[in-house]
Design a protein around this motif. Structure first.
Motif, PDB file in Angstrom:
ATOM      1  N   ASN A 116       0.799  -1.225   0.000  1.00  0.00           N
ATOM      2  CA  ASN A 116       0.000   0.000   0.000  1.00  0.00           C
ATOM      3  C   ASN A 116       0.832   1.276   0.000  1.00  0.00           C
ATOM      4  O   ASN A 116       0.268   2.378   0.027  1.00  0.00           O
ATOM      5  N   MET A 117       2.150   1.158   0.004  1.00  0.00           N
ATOM      6  CA  MET A 117       2.981   2.340   0.208  1.00  0.00           C
ATOM      7  C   MET A 117       2.776   3.404  -0.877  1.00  0.00           C
ATOM      8  O   MET A 117       2.559   4.585  -0.558  1.00  0.00           O
ATOM      9  N   LEU A 118       2.844   3.010  -2.131  1.00  0.00           N
ATOM     10  CA  LEU A 118       2.708   3.989  -3.213  1.00  0.00           C
ATOM     11  C   LEU A 118       1.317   4.634  -3.252  1.00  0.00           C
ATOM     12  O   LEU A 118       1.217   5.864  -3.318  1.00  0.00           O
ATOM     13  N   PRO A 119       0.216   3.860  -3.215  1.00  0.00           N
ATOM     14  CA  PRO A 119      -1.097   4.521  -3.210  1.00  0.00           C
ATOM     15  C   PRO A 119      -1.329   5.368  -1.968  1.00  0.00           C
ATOM     16  O   PRO A 119      -1.958   6.433  -2.054  1.00  0.00           O
ATOM     17  N   LEU A 120      -0.818   4.943  -0.817  1.00  0.00           N
ATOM     18  CA  LEU A 120      -0.963   5.742   0.396  1.00  0.00           C
ATOM     19  C   LEU A 120      -0.218   7.067   0.273  1.00  0.00           C
ATOM     20  O   LEU A 120      -0.748   8.127   0.625  1.00  0.00           O
ATOM     21  N   TYR A 121       1.000   7.008  -0.218  1.00  0.00           N
ATOM     22  CA  TYR A 121       1.785   8.231  -0.375  1.00  0.00           C
ATOM     23  C   TYR A 121       1.122   9.183  -1.366  1.00  0.00           C
ATOM     24  O   TYR A 121       1.047  10.390  -1.124  1.00  0.00           O
ATOM     25  N   SER A 122       0.617   8.641  -2.466  1.00  0.00           N
ATOM     26  CA  SER A 122      -0.061   9.469  -3.463  1.00  0.00           C
ATOM     27  C   SER A 122      -1.327  10.098  -2.879  1.00  0.00           C
ATOM     28  O   SER A 122      -1.589  11.291  -3.097  1.00  0.00           O
ATOM     29  N   LEU A 123      -2.103   9.320  -2.144  1.00  0.00           N
ATOM     30  CA  LEU A 123      -3.338   9.834  -1.557  1.00  0.00           C
ATOM     31  C   LEU A 123      -3.061  10.916  -0.522  1.00  0.00           C
ATOM     32  O   LEU A 123      -3.725  11.960  -0.495  1.00  0.00           O
TER      33      LEU A 123
END
Length: 271
Positions: A116-123
């Motif tokens: 989830n790291m990339l979608p969390l960072y983007s969000l």
């Protein structure tokens, strides 16, 4: 008889495996840097507090300690509130609806955090919460919520339905049943869950490293990384910080151990 002694031997071996790194960290935090490299496993002679004083001289540790406290308490409080509400709703609804939502949250335990790291960072960036403690709290609550729901649902299923139904017959609303009956009876489970959440949030390094950039907003685990350089690492000062960061968890467990053990035992017997 042989199996009994074998079990005791295995327990002693496990205790030694746990105690060895703790011993190393404790003695290293109270010895000079030269003594650390000369005799890593030897008892510090003499005991010194220089590493702890250097810890506060080199970094604003009180600020980092406050940041970790704010993030951890906010995460634990929100997780317990939301988790208890969701668990109570799952138990009260029951049937296919309750099973569906329980399975939905249980599925959150299967997905690794790294996925989830990339979608969390983007969000978080799109919401404007990047490099903000509020964003870190929200993300931490979301990541730990499946575990909270899983633990509390298992305990609340063991609550007496007759007591809740009697309250409903007396005219109590669902909010009143939740606040006056479910929450007090779930106090051991809430304490056990709070201990787990506190330890996970207090020691969390991955999410602060991903979301926090400013030095003034570092949490304690992330701040301790500042003592690890590219070519030189101040090990004794770093280990002194590790000892200092472990103190709140030890104090919390000493205060809540009775409720923690009661919550774990109740879940094992009733669930």
């Amino acid at each position: 008889m042989a199996f009994k002694w074998l079990g005791r031997l295995l327990v002693l071996l496990y205790a030694a495996i746990i105690a060895a790194p703790l011993y190393f960290v404790l003695i290293s935090a109270f010895k000079p840097n030269t003594a650390f490299f000369a005799d890593p496993l030897g008892w510090p002679k003499p005991l010194t507090l220089e590493n702890f004083s250097a810890l506060f001289e080199q970094q604003p540790m009180l600020r980092y300690f406050g940041n970790s406290t704010l993030v951890t308490l906010g995460t634990v409080a929100l997780d317990l509130l939301l988790g208890s509400l969701i668990a109570y709703a799952i138990v009260r609804f029951g049937g296919r609806i309750g099973a569906f939502f329980f399975a939905l949250y249980a599925a959150g335990l299967i997905v690794p955090t790294q996925v989830n790291m990339l979608p969390l960072y983007s969000l978080v960036r799109k919401l404007g919460w990047s490099d903000h403690l509020l964003g870190l709290v929200v993300v931490s609550v979301a990541l730990f919520l499946p575990l909270t729901v899983f633990m509390l649902t298992g305990f609340m299923r063991s609550l007496s339905r007759e007591v809740l139904e009697a309250g409903s017959i007396d005219g109590a609303s669902e909010w009143r049943l939740f606040a006056r009956i479910a929450i007090p009876l779930s106090a051991p489970a809430l304490s056990a869950c709070a201990t787990f959440l506190f330890v996970m949030s207090w020691n969390d390094l991955l999410m602060p490293m991903l979301l926090i950039n400013g030095n003034s907003k570092l949490t304690l685990p992330l701040a301790l990384m500042q003592f690890r350089g590219e070519y030189v690492t101040n090990y004794t000062t770093l280990l002194a910080g590790v000892v200092l960061s472990a103190v709140p968890m030890v104090v919390l467990f000493l205060f809540l151990q009775r409720y923690f053990i009661a919550g774990m035992t109740a879940g094992a017997i009733k669930g």
